[in-house]
Design a protein around this motif. Structure first.
Motif: not given
Length: 570
Positions: A148-168
């Protein structure tokens, strides 16, 4: 607006998806159902969105996805000139719909989109971001959650999931947007024809395969080892890439679990497609009892995590993520040292909730061990720090207890394609030495001692559950226990206030990691309890470690720790 007002607005405007319109009509007279869907916005956390699929601000749907993507687009256009984004998606319900919806918003905002033409694993998204020199990435997945779930993960240019600063920053931009009036969108096929959206080519996929294969150490032994494998992709994205990699290293005796072979977001034979739990592996284990393989492999729907089971008498034993990670680290260190391929000043990275046996293994082989917060992006971040200094090759392995592993810097997220290859290679190598993985595990514990770790999750659904979780964490933070399971607490760490306190001396010191809602209780004798709310599910997770000379005494101690500490979550 209150919940009823929001409901009316959605009834008037959410007309593009007939499933949502039907759901809104069905709940017309159900106040509780309306409240649950509209009492809050689906939270955009440090990793992105995750929630139940359906209508409303507190659900995963094309409107919440498009709003989040508009916020992401605004961020990218603020931070970069002519940005581009890579997109991938898994087998979950509406994953393809959500990925195209995100592409339409990005293209409408003048952002070039590179999207896979079919479902692909999370590590392939991370790889594409770096390989195509994108400034961001989106992976549509809810990892191992129920159907029943889905999601959406955001990544930065380094290929990591987005930084705390970017997420804010992205969250601030999302919060400023009206979900129906402030989101730009376009037509996918029209943007594809214009070249503003393009499909990621086979050359990128082949480059990914080559980088995975380069992580092998003894792959030349695989073809002649006689290793026999049962593999299940749990109806997810691992089917093609994992089978391709195993074939290329010579592991050809592979039986596929047919019921779980093809993509199916309903996960009909494994309601919880999570390789951490036995239920997800039950169909595969039935195959094992017939086929009698050396190894069962199971990758989760977005193929960033892998679980295993190995022969144990007449049945099969499941290994924990801690055990597999520790075995892989021991294998990589011992073999690279034997072959003379260990880099100078090697580095291994683990999360703070991962087994402490890693420290002993690293000490044995002269490897620097780095502890990071929970979340594989913090492991990827450490690889980036090394890369910035021209020292990326120092990184040899990183893992977390939740079955995520990575042996190279070619991606910046956990990779079950790489891990599946290394696990099979390790099993093949030991097989040529007459050693089973069960024996290899016992040898490891004899060498380094028994660190018996367990994970317990306490679920708190809905708005009242969120409040209850906050209350529990506040109580544990303000009045921490002085003993757990009869063992005195000798050190207390609060990662939210960044304070570490030695209970014996009263001395306090600073925790230099980013702030996080995590509490750690260190017990006399080396045992430990860590507690944190999940970042993606309505759960509080507790990690217990019982350090004892042998398994029997460790299990007995763990039982006492569990019975006592669990009282905090009633």
């Amino acid at each position: 607006m209150n919940e009823k007002e929001l409901y009316r607005v959605w009834c008037e405007n959410a007309t593009a998806d007939p499933d949502l319109a039907a759901e809104l009509a069905d709940i017309r007279d159900d106040e509780e159902a309306i409240n649950d869907r509209f009492y809050r916005d689906l939270e955009f956390g440090t990793g992105g969105l995750r929630g139940v699929i359906g209508a409303g601000t507190n659900r995963m749907n094309i409107y919440t996805v498009k709003r989040a993507t508009q916020g992401f687009a605004d961020y990218l256009n603020q931070e970069y000139k002519n940005p581009s984004v890579a997109i991938s998606y898994d087998s979950r319900i509406k994953s393809d719909v959500f990925s195209k919806a995100a592409a339409e918003v990005l293209a409408a905002n003048g952002i070039k989109v590179h999207i896979y033409s079919e479902l692909m694993p999370t590590p392939c998204l991370s790889f594409a971001v770096r390989r195509l020199k994108c400034q961001g990435g989106i992976m549509v997945t809810a990892s191992h959650n129920p159907a029943k779930y889905n999601g959406y993960k955001v990544y930065g240019e380094d290929g990591c999931q987005i930084t705390l600063r970017g997420a804010e920053i992205i969250l601030d931009k999302i919060n400023s947007l009206d979900i129906f009036n402030d989101v730009k969108s376009s037509d996918f096929d029209e943007e594809l024809a214009k070249g503003n959206i393009s499909y990621i080519g086979q050359d990128v996929i082949e480059d990914f395969y080559q980088r995975v294969l380069a992580e092998g150490i003894n792959t030349d032994l695989c073809a002649s080892s006689g290793l026999k494998v049962v593999y299940t992709p749990l109806n997810g994205t691992g089917n093609k890439p994992v089978r391709e990699i195993l074939k290329r290293i010579g592991i050809t005796n592979v039986t596929i679990v047919k019921e779980q072979e093809n993509p199916d977001g309903n996960f009909p034979t494994c309601p919880y497609p999570n390789p951490e739990i036995r239920e997800a592996l039950e169909v595969g284990l039935k195959y094992c009892r017939e086929v009698k393989p050396d190894l069962l492999l199971a990758t989760d729907p977005d193929c960033d995590r892998v679980g295993i089971a190995v022969p144990d008498g007449d049945d099969y034993a499941l290994f924990s993520g801690n055990e597999v990670g520790a075995l892989l680290l021991e294998y990589i260190c011992s073999q690279r040292k034997a072959k003379g391929t260990m880099p100078e000043n090697p580095v291994a990275v683990k999360t703070i909730v991962t087994t402490d046996i890693v420290a002993s293994i690293c000490k044995e082989y002269g490897v620097e061990m780095i502890d990071v917060l929970t979340g594989f992006k913090f492991i990827g971040e450490q690889i980036g720090f090394l890369e910035a200094k021209g020292e990326e090759k120092r990184y040899i392995f990183g893992f977390e207890e939740s079955y995520g592993y990575l042996s190279g810097g070619y991606v910046r997220d956990k990779d079950a394609v790489d891990a599946s290859m290394l696990i099979c290679e390790m099993a093949a190598y030991y097989r040529t030495k007459g050693i089973t993985l069960l024996q290899a595990r016992e040898n490891m514990y004899k060498k380094y001692g028994m660190f018996y770790q367990t994970l317990y999750s306490f679920t708190f659904e809905g708005e009242s559950g969120m409040k209850k979780m906050d209350e529990i964490m506040t109580t544990l933070r303000n009045t921490p226990p002085t003993e757990i399971g009869g063992l005195k607490v000798v050190k207390f760490e609060d990662y939210k206030t960044s304070v570490r306190k030695d209970i014996i001396t009263g001395q306090e010191s600073e925790i230099t990691l980013p702030k996080s809602n995590v509490l750690a209780f260190y017990l006399e004798g080396g045992s430990k309890a860590i507690v944190r709310p999940s970042g993606t599910e309505p759960k509080i997770k507790t990690y217990l470690t019982a350090k004892q000379p042998n398994l029997a005494s460790a299990q007995a101690l763990e039982k006492k720790l569990c019975e006592d500490f669990s009282k905090n979550f009633k």
